[in-house]
Motif scaffolding. Structure first.
Motif, PDB file in Angstrom:
ATOM      1  N   THR A 203       0.808  -1.218   0.000  1.00 35.94           N
ATOM      2  CA  THR A 203       0.000   0.000   0.000  1.00 35.94           C
ATOM      3  C   THR A 203       0.846   1.276   0.000  1.00 35.94           C
ATOM      4  OG1 THR A 203      -1.915  -1.089   1.017  1.00 35.94           O
ATOM      5  CG2 THR A 203      -1.758   1.297   1.271  1.00 35.94           C
ATOM      6  N   PRO A 204       1.977   1.351   0.728  1.00 35.47           N
ATOM      7  CA  PRO A 204       2.763   2.588   0.689  1.00 35.47           C
ATOM      8  C   PRO A 204       3.209   3.006  -0.713  1.00 35.47           C
ATOM      9  CG  PRO A 204       3.426   1.286   2.572  1.00 35.47           C
ATOM     10  CD  PRO A 204       2.492   0.424   1.768  1.00 35.47           C
ATOM     11  N   LEU A 205       3.490   2.048  -1.594  1.00 38.70           N
ATOM     12  CA  LEU A 205       3.841   2.396  -2.973  1.00 38.70           C
ATOM     13  C   LEU A 205       2.707   3.145  -3.654  1.00 38.70           C
ATOM     14  CD1 LEU A 205       5.535  -0.869  -4.325  1.00 38.70           C
ATOM     15  CD2 LEU A 205       6.633   1.346  -4.052  1.00 38.70           C
ATOM     16  N   ILE A 206       1.480   2.704  -3.378  1.00 39.77           N
ATOM     17  CA  ILE A 206       0.305   3.327  -3.981  1.00 39.77           C
ATOM     18  C   ILE A 206       0.044   4.693  -3.343  1.00 39.77           C
ATOM     19  CG2 ILE A 206      -2.158   3.035  -4.458  1.00 39.77           C
ATOM     20  CD1 ILE A 206      -1.643  -0.032  -3.955  1.00 39.77           C
ATOM     21  N   ARG A 207       0.161   4.753  -2.032  1.00 38.17           N
ATOM     22  CA  ARG A 207      -0.098   6.002  -1.315  1.00 38.17           C
ATOM     23  C   ARG A 207       0.841   7.117  -1.765  1.00 38.17           C
ATOM     24  NH1 ARG A 207      -5.014   4.860  -0.217  1.00 38.17           N
ATOM     25  NH2 ARG A 207      -5.492   3.983   1.832  1.00 38.17           N
ATOM     26  N   ARG A 208       2.077   6.765  -2.063  1.00 33.08           N
ATOM     27  CA  ARG A 208       3.043   7.785  -2.484  1.00 33.08           C
ATOM     28  C   ARG A 208       2.583   8.473  -3.762  1.00 33.08           C
ATOM     29  NH1 ARG A 208       9.314   7.248  -4.113  1.00 33.08           N
ATOM     30  NH2 ARG A 208       8.620   5.253  -4.946  1.00 33.08           N
ATOM     31  N   LEU A 209       2.073   7.684  -4.712  1.00 28.19           N
ATOM     32  CA  LEU A 209       1.571   8.270  -5.952  1.00 28.19           C
ATOM     33  C   LEU A 209       0.283   9.044  -5.702  1.00 28.19           C
ATOM     34  CD1 LEU A 209       1.784   8.612  -9.010  1.00 28.19           C
ATOM     35  CD2 LEU A 209       0.409   6.535  -9.257  1.00 28.19           C
ATOM     36  N   GLU A 210      -0.624   8.480  -4.893  1.00 31.82           N
ATOM     37  CA  GLU A 210      -1.868   9.180  -4.588  1.00 31.82           C
ATOM     38  C   GLU A 210      -1.579  10.559  -4.006  1.00 31.82           C
ATOM     39  OE1 GLU A 210      -5.538   6.828  -3.112  1.00 31.82           O
ATOM     40  OE2 GLU A 210      -3.781   5.872  -2.202  1.00 31.82           O
ATOM     41  N   ARG A 211      -0.681  10.593  -3.039  1.00 28.02           N
ATOM     42  CA  ARG A 211      -0.388  11.849  -2.367  1.00 28.02           C
ATOM     43  C   ARG A 211       0.194  12.870  -3.343  1.00 28.02           C
ATOM     44  NH1 ARG A 211       2.274  15.310   0.478  1.00 28.02           N
ATOM     45  NH2 ARG A 211       1.639  15.825   2.607  1.00 28.02           N
ATOM     46  N   GLN A 212       1.059  12.416  -4.237  1.00 24.65           N
ATOM     47  CA  GLN A 212       1.633  13.331  -5.218  1.00 24.65           C
ATOM     48  C   GLN A 212       0.562  13.865  -6.160  1.00 24.65           C
ATOM     49  OE1 GLN A 212       3.875  12.108  -8.868  1.00 24.65           O
ATOM     50  NE2 GLN A 212       5.623  12.966  -7.761  1.00 24.65           N
ATOM     51  N   ARG A 213      -0.301  12.969  -6.634  1.00 19.39           N
ATOM     52  CA  ARG A 213      -1.351  13.394  -7.565  1.00 19.39           C
ATOM     53  C   ARG A 213      -2.298  14.405  -6.906  1.00 19.39           C
ATOM     54  NH1 ARG A 213       1.574  11.617 -10.884  1.00 19.39           N
ATOM     55  NH2 ARG A 213       1.176   9.917 -12.344  1.00 19.39           N
ATOM     56  N   PHE A 214      -2.692  14.119  -5.668  1.00 11.60           N
ATOM     57  CA  PHE A 214      -3.600  15.026  -4.983  1.00 11.60           C
ATOM     58  C   PHE A 214      -2.918  16.351  -4.688  1.00 11.60           C
ATOM     59  CE2 PHE A 214      -5.528  10.929  -3.097  1.00 11.60           C
ATOM     60  CZ  PHE A 214      -6.145  10.669  -4.313  1.00 11.60           C
ATOM     61  N   GLY A 215      -1.624  16.296  -4.389  1.00 11.51           N
ATOM     62  CA  GLY A 215      -0.878  17.519  -4.135  1.00 11.51           C
ATOM     63  C   GLY A 215      -0.747  18.374  -5.378  1.00 11.51           C
ATOM     64  N   GLU A 216      -0.854  17.750  -6.549  1.00 13.63           N
ATOM     65  CA  GLU A 216      -0.788  18.473  -7.811  1.00 13.63           C
ATOM     66  C   GLU A 216      -2.161  18.979  -8.246  1.00 13.63           C
ATOM     67  OE1 GLU A 216       0.831  15.472 -10.291  1.00 13.63           O
ATOM     68  OE2 GLU A 216       2.904  15.785  -9.652  1.00 13.63           O
ATOM     69  N   GLY A 217      -3.156  18.779  -7.389  1.00 18.92           N
ATOM     70  CA  GLY A 217      -4.492  19.269  -7.696  1.00 18.92           C
ATOM     71  C   GLY A 217      -5.428  18.215  -8.219  1.00 18.92           C
ATOM     72  N   GLY A 218      -5.015  16.961  -8.185  1.00 20.68           N
ATOM     73  CA  GLY A 218      -5.887  15.877  -8.628  1.00 20.68           C
ATOM     74  C   GLY A 218      -7.012  15.656  -7.642  1.00 20.68           C
ATOM     75  N   SER A 219      -7.985  14.869  -8.055  1.00 22.86           N
ATOM     76  CA  SER A 219      -9.134  14.612  -7.192  1.00 22.86           C
ATOM     77  C   SER A 219      -8.902  13.382  -6.340  1.00 22.86           C
ATOM     78  CB  SER A 219     -10.403  14.407  -8.038  1.00 22.86           C
ATOM     79  OG  SER A 219     -10.237  13.308  -8.901  1.00 22.86           O
ATOM     80  N   CYS A 220      -9.490  13.390  -5.150  1.00 29.58           N
ATOM     81  CA  CYS A 220      -9.382  12.250  -4.248  1.00 29.58           C
ATOM     82  C   CYS A 220     -10.534  11.297  -4.532  1.00 29.58           C
ATOM     83  CB  CYS A 220      -9.432  12.732  -2.798  1.00 29.58           C
ATOM     84  SG  CYS A 220      -8.789  11.554  -1.615  1.00 29.58           S
ATOM     85  N   ARG A 221     -10.378  10.078  -4.083  1.00 30.37           N
ATOM     86  CA  ARG A 221     -11.444   9.107  -4.292  1.00 30.37           C
ATOM     87  C   ARG A 221     -12.745   9.579  -3.670  1.00 30.37           C
ATOM     88  NH1 ARG A 221      -8.925   3.609  -2.343  1.00 30.37           N
ATOM     89  NH2 ARG A 221      -7.140   4.875  -1.763  1.00 30.37           N
ATOM     90  N   SER A 222     -13.824   9.184  -4.280  1.00 39.18           N
ATOM     91  CA  SER A 222     -15.137   9.649  -3.854  1.00 39.18           C
ATOM     92  C   SER A 222     -15.601   8.962  -2.577  1.00 39.18           C
ATOM     93  CB  SER A 222     -16.145   9.395  -4.970  1.00 39.18           C
ATOM     94  OG  SER A 222     -17.456   9.591  -4.511  1.00 39.18           O
TER      95      SER A 222
END
Length: 213
Positions: free
Chosen positions: A159-178
């Motif tokens: 899971t940490p591998l996935i979280r690292r990308l999620e956090r970067q995407r959201f930090g760039e203005g991406g949307s979080c899961r619904s």
């Protein structure tokens, strides 16, 4: 003073591992950054031994890469690695969901609903860290209730591998899961609808695979 005993080495190793892992996932230690056991040991207030143990574990989990006698550094974000991790973690979440749904009690559903409320509030506030913590808390209910230790260990590892990308995407203005997807999952769980809960779980994790593209 007789009640005070030395802290077991395994606890120090776990403390070092969790601190370094979280710093990598949060982006505080950036991809490509060289890490040194002496520096991190000093920052953590630990000896070098538990930090070296943590490095070994993080290399095995794909968050660090090491060249003997040369360097240890944070791995770059590689889309294919994240997709692979999301596929594995997603499949295991489907497995534990299928096992856990018939076993869920009222207290478990209450924990899931409270976690989703925190998730939705965190997303609205733009608090990515809090959103990801709440997301983990919600899904961890199903992992725990399933009682599958192998699945739990594998989920925790990747899971940490996935979280690292999620956090970067959201930090760039991406949307979080619904939070709506979570609500559908909780409703299916409350109704004892195993197949429905598994389908929503698959949808959630398929979205994470797509995030890596």
């Amino acid at each position: 003073m007789e009640a005070i005993r030395p802290v077991p080495r395994t606890l120090l190793r776990d403390r070092a591992y969790e601190a370094i892992r979280d710093a990598i996932v949060a982006g505080e230690i950036e991809p490509g950054a060289v890490v040194r056991d002496t520096e991190l040991a000093e920052r953590l207030g630990l000896s070098r031994a538990p930090v070296r143990d943590a490095f070994s574990r993080l290399v095995d989990e794909g968050l660090l890469e090491s060249k003997p006698q040369s360097y240890t550094r944070v791995t770059p974000l590689v889309a294919s690695d994240v997709r692979d991790a999301a596929a594995v973690v997603g499949a295991l979440h489907e497995l534990v969901t299928r096992v856990a749904v018939p076993r869920l009690g009222a207290a478990d559903l209450t924990v899931m609903r409270a976690a989703n409320e925190r998730f939705a509030a965190a997303v609205s506030a733009g608090d990515v860290d809090a959103a990801l913590r709440a997301d983990d808390e919600l899904h961890d209910v199903l992992v725990r209730v399933s009682g599958n230790r192998a699945a739990a260990a594998t989920v925790a590892r990747y899971t940490p591998l996935i979280r690292r990308l999620e956090r970067q995407r959201f930090g760039e203005g991406g949307s979080c899961r619904s939070a709506g997807l979570h609500e559908r999952l909780i409703e299916a769980c409350a109704a004892g609808d195993v197949d429905g809960a598994v389908l929503v779980t698959a949808e959630i994790w398929r979205g994470l695979e797509e995030l890596a593209d």
